[in-house]
Design an enzyme around this catalytic site. Structure first.
Site, PDB file in Angstrom:
ATOM      1  N   HIS B  56       2.156   5.311   1.937  1.00 34.60           N
ATOM      2  CA  HIS B  56       2.400   6.752   1.882  1.00 34.60           C
ATOM      3  C   HIS B  56       1.836   7.461   3.107  1.00 34.60           C
ATOM      4  O   HIS B  56       1.593   8.654   3.072  1.00 34.60           O
ATOM      5  CB  HIS B  56       1.767   7.339   0.618  1.00 34.60           C
ATOM      6  CG  HIS B  56       2.149   6.629  -0.628  1.00 34.60           C
ATOM      7  ND1 HIS B  56       3.462   6.515  -1.027  1.00 34.60           N
ATOM      8  CD2 HIS B  56       1.411   5.967  -1.561  1.00 34.60           C
ATOM      9  CE1 HIS B  56       3.510   5.816  -2.152  1.00 34.60           C
ATOM     10  NE2 HIS B  56       2.290   5.470  -2.496  1.00 34.60           N
ATOM     11  N   HIS B 218       7.093   6.114  -5.074  1.00 30.68           N
ATOM     12  CA  HIS B 218       7.170   4.655  -5.023  1.00 30.68           C
ATOM     13  C   HIS B 218       8.600   4.230  -5.303  1.00 30.68           C
ATOM     14  O   HIS B 218       8.865   3.102  -5.695  1.00 30.68           O
ATOM     15  CB  HIS B 218       6.254   4.010  -6.060  1.00 30.68           C
ATOM     16  CG  HIS B 218       4.871   4.541  -6.018  1.00 30.68           C
ATOM     17  ND1 HIS B 218       4.487   5.653  -6.710  1.00 30.68           N
ATOM     18  CD2 HIS B 218       3.787   4.117  -5.331  1.00 30.68           C
ATOM     19  CE1 HIS B 218       3.195   5.891  -6.457  1.00 30.68           C
ATOM     20  NE2 HIS B 218       2.763   4.988  -5.633  1.00 30.68           N
TER      21      HIS B 218
END
Ligand SMILES: Nc1ncnc2c1ncn2[C@@H]1O[C@H](COP(=O)(O)OP(=O)(O)O)[C@@H](O)[C@H]1O
Ligand SMILES: Nc1ncnc2c1ncn2[C@@H]1O[C@H](COP(=O)(O)OP(=O)(O)O)[C@@H](O)[C@H]1O
Ligand SMILES: [Mg+2]
Ligand SMILES: [Mg+2]
Ligand SMILES: [Mg+2]
Ligand SMILES: [Mg+2]
Lengths: 214, 356, 356, 214
Positions: B56, B218
């Protein structure tokens, strides 16, 4: 065939889990891809490779210590949801079996039941939420039934596998309510839960060792 | 899979090493893995620590530095870090006034940070842990693991980091973090999937004319799979999801330092309404270029204008990503004077810098 | 083609509008298209103007602001802007001390900026135009259009922008810009192609296991098509391309304000050598996430260390892109005290900000 | 068939170029994709759509003014390499033909020759560099030859097309030395130059109008 599960067999169990998780790494991740984030196989493999290394250093420990160390190894190497869940499972199972060098059916039943308590304590899932709890709950029930009925270890383990399998299959048609799959709501229906699947492998390997397959 | 990596197993470590090599303000520890401010521990301030799966970037490691995080724990790709990372990191950066964990609401992150909180408490370190659960794509918390922690995390780390720098104590930092969370909402969408290096194939399949609306960071499936459409329409849908979201009440667990146990807390995020001032973030999931984000920002600004919502600060770029996924997320955080002040305070991290 | 856009024809304009909506420091003009500092014209400073095809965001529009560009002219995607844009933009931002054009060396950019230079001169405005030609993937200038202008552009805009802010006059700014160009070298590679919206299909085909080594920022073919390999190997190849590049001499045209005509100038970029201090940039072509860039940076830092080249400043991120192309470029600019000073001076633009 | 090219025919020529560029937008971009940046068709279409709108406002102007305005329109709307190149081509051609309401063969020959001078003045390319110069140079030579040989306009235009075509084909085997394709070096061999291709269209359309096809 055995009447008790030796310390060596438990060590064997842990090693064999590592082998099976590696073999099924892609399969488990694939299941997780459908309803999660595609890493369950990667996570289980990473954790049990670490455990595999540790099995050498455990070799002389009692069953409780060995399982507790397995849990701690999983906690510090897996991460994600399955790390703490399996971590707690093995830790609590180990704590219940401290000092033991072999397990009879009653020990096994108690150990796995405590392991499940660990999973539920941290994950707060119930039967029907489409998680590993849907495998471990019928396994615990089956084992305690076998204890009552005074089944041999071998028969108990055969029944346990059937219960686990039924539990696993039952996850297919459930709507997930815990973990990442819960975001999917209805779209989770039709997919087998990855964590329940890895749990079912673990149960199957145990039975294989008890009945002397392998 | 084509990526700029070496061995799949080394990806997370090498990224950390690269970041530490490039930025003198951060240092790394590898066993267990965490990143921390080079000038930590700082005895005069609460230490702010976050962490979560890798993939991320720049979040969270890229937000370590003056005015933001003291430490960050990167997990494996898309996988929560482990309690020992959090524990060691917290001990490294704790200067005395305690440690605040900022935790995104995912089953794994919560369980791991909970363990770390308990362990830290046992070691006698003052600790608190605040959740971020701002993803309106997840409707309820009764039948799900609750809303996911997404874009508001970035704003929380900035705002609470500045408050800690300004001398807020642990409870004040925790209160502010909770306020930011209850003021924030996000929603995202994906055009493509990403590939987790260890997996080697796309996390999900998506057609050439499809988008995933409400996607998680995700690649978790979102609200629906739909036909691709214009940036304006997509932006409208994302913003509607945020603006039409009603008061959201849920029970969260927070650590009680006195009792040394968890306590349930009922918290509510009030719906956004005309007249509110907001800080917004238009964020790339990694593979969407900046230029497209500005097309989205344009429409977002128009909608806010029409609805009487005043954008007071903004961030447009890639701040909380999903590897190389194409797509974008919008975050809107209702901001009061305290939050605006800390938003504008100086920050100097690899991923966010101004005022210094 | 899946992108966050509305109508293909509106992409460039909507991106500009979004950027202007998000950043109070910049304003836009649409007929003809250019972006300029909100506080321009500034009577006390040389106006720095650049421009080029769109699709490389944040460059150039994202670099308009205090301490960098006064104005930028975005062309259509990957297509040089037109002389009327440059002329109008230059007139908008010229505060008196004249206008410096920073021009990337592409046939189209050079021809259009040349015309604008002549037109501006005819209108009595002091003007100079400096080329960037730093792409070592192009070997010679005798049999080609010469080296392309790539990453050094970003550093030039920052450094010369700061110098203009500090009161350098037009000739001093031009001299500094030329020095930056002669100190800079870049090389890039692509993992994937990008899609120009109006084209609708990938600019080039590339296999699942292939990379394009030495690619240009418009996806122009590079030195060679090769098998994909590790980040370390790719980084080594890119850095070797830069470090092993010898003294590079070429003839450029610069404007002679006295004669009102072009004059040829022979300039040389000296090869980098041990002991040199450099500013480096590891840049994403758009679709490569930050995390991968740090893997590249790690190796770059190791190589520089081994070769005795000292990295004094660095930039890691997406600064000069090729839409959503995956890949990266490395730029190394030998820096003296003057360049380092201006590099570190405050800058406040949508795409680059520090010190303020 | 015509002995002179009327002002209306030139207007017609420009309109028809717009139509053909639109039809061949993808084709020209495809050619550019192989050795450049895949935008030549997009560029030509954008420019000539602007010219198409202007042809209305030009309608009363003399040929020189019309062509000069075309050039200026291209310069301010195309960008890239082709904008200034075609811009200069039409501007210089227009400047050479200022005030004329019709063109004879000599005028045409002079006009295109001056246009080519414009292209070469700004682009500095020579024959053999794999650019539009490889089309316009044989066209200019063919027209001046026709002037010498006192060909009819029709015959001259037929010869011009053959020359243009030959020039175009000759670019296929060249190594590019100018423009974006030059970065390719040897890899540019085997590809037809996009700018030469659009130039060849422009020549062909002119011939079509002269001989009254269409
Ligand atoms: N609250 C929970 N209680 C029990 N098991 C859970 C819970 N949440 C998730 N799981 C199990 O964890 C599995 C997912 O593990 P994994 O993919 O490794 O972690 P993550 O979801 O963090 O990526 C699920 O398939 C499910 O069986
Ligand atoms: N220096 C030059 N002289 C003449 N023609 C050139 C020159 N450079 C490029 N061209 C022509 O321009 C064409 C490319 O135009 P276009 O693709 O529209 O511009 P760009 O290269 O800027 O993308 C080439 O095919 C070639 O015919
Ligand atoms: Mg998972
Ligand atoms: Mg995970
Ligand atoms: Mg172009
Ligand atoms: Mg082109």
């Amino acid at each position: 065939m055995m009447n008790v599960i030796s310390q060596v067999s438990i060590n064997e169990w842990l090693k064999e889990i590592a082998v099976v998780m590696r073999q099924n790494k892609d399969y488990l991740s694939q299941l997780d891809a459908a309803i999660g984030d595609a890493d369950h196989g990667i996570n289980m493999d990473r954790g049990f490779q670490k455990v595999l290394i540790k099995t050498e250093t455990f070799a002389d420990q009692d069953i409780g210590a060995m399982l507790k160390n397995t849990g701690m190894t999983l906690i510090s190497s897996v991460g994600g949801a399955s790390g703490p869940l399996y971590g707690k499972f093995f830790m609590q199972m180990g704590m219940a079996l401290m000092g033991k060098m072999e397990l009879n059916l009653e020990d096994l039943s108690t150990g796995i039941s405590k392991g499940l308590d660990g999973v539920k304590g941290i994950g707060k899932a119930s039967v029907g939420d489409k998680t590993m709890v849907d495998v471990w709950t019928p396994v615990v029930e089956s084992l305690s039934e076998s204890v009552n009925q005074k089944d041999t270890l071998e028969i108990a383990s055969d029944k346990m596998v059937i219960a686990a399998d039924k539990g696993l299959k039952s996850t297919i048609n459930m709507i997930a309510r815990k973990g990442r799959a819960s975001y999917l709501g209805e779209r989770s229906i039709g997919h087998q839960d990855p964590g329940a699947t890895s749990s079912c492998f673990i149960v199957n390997i145990l039975q294989g060792i008890i009945v002397g397959k392998k | 899979m084509k990526k700029l990596i070496n061995k799949v197993d080394d990806v997370v470590v090498e990224q950390m090493q690269g970041m530490a090599a490039a930025h003198a303000g951060v240092k790394i520890n590898l066993e267990p893995k965490y990143m921390y401010r080079s000038d930590s521990p700082i005895s005069t301030k609460v230490a702010i620590v976050s962490g979560g799966g890798s993939g991320h970037e720049p979040m969270h490691c890229g937000f370590v530095g003056m005015g933001m995080l003291d430490g960050a724990c990167p997990g494996e790709m898309f996988t929560s870090p482990t309690p020992d990372q959090m524990l060691e990191c917290a001990k490294q950066v704790n200067g005395g006034p305690g440690v605040l964990f900022l935790v995104k609401n995912y089953t794994g992150d919560v369980m791991n940070f909970d363990m770390a909180t308990e362990m830290l408490h046992e070691e006698g370190i003052a600790v608190q842990s605040i959740l971020v659960d701002d993803d309106v794509a997840v409707k309820d918390s009764l039948y799900t693991a609750g809303r996911r922690g997404v874009g508001t995390t970035v704003l929380m780390e900035k705002i609470v980091g500045a408050a800690a720098e300004a001398g807020y104590n642990l409870d004040q930092c925790a209160d502010l973090a909770r306020k930011v969370n209850c003021s924030g909402r996000s929603m995202g969408m994906a055009l493509t999937s990403c590939i987790v290096p260890a997996g080697g194939k796309p996390n999900f399949e998506i057609g050439d004319d499809e988008i995933e609306f409400g996607v998680g960071i995700h690649g978790e499936p979102g609200r629906k799979r739909m036909k691709h459409t214009t940036a304006d329409e997509i932006t409208s849908m994302l913003v509607s999801g945020i603006l039409e979201d009603e008061n959201y009440t849920r029970t969260v667990r927070e650590w009680d330092r006195i009792k040394g146990d968890w306590e349930d807390k009922v918290i509510t995020s009030d719906a956004l309404k005309a007249g509110d001032e907001v800080i917004v973030m238009v964020n790339s999931l990694g593979g969407t270029p900046l230029s497209e984000l500005y097309v989205v920002y344009k429409k977002l600004a128009e909608i806010c204008e029409a609805k009487g919502i005043k954008i007071v600060e903004k961030l447009v770029g890639a701040y909380i990503t999903s590897l190389e996924m194409q797509g974008c997320t919008i975050t809107m955080v209702k901001a009061d004077a305290e939050m605006k002040k800390f938003w504008n305070a100086p920050v100097n991290t690899p991923g966010l810098r101004w005022g210094i």
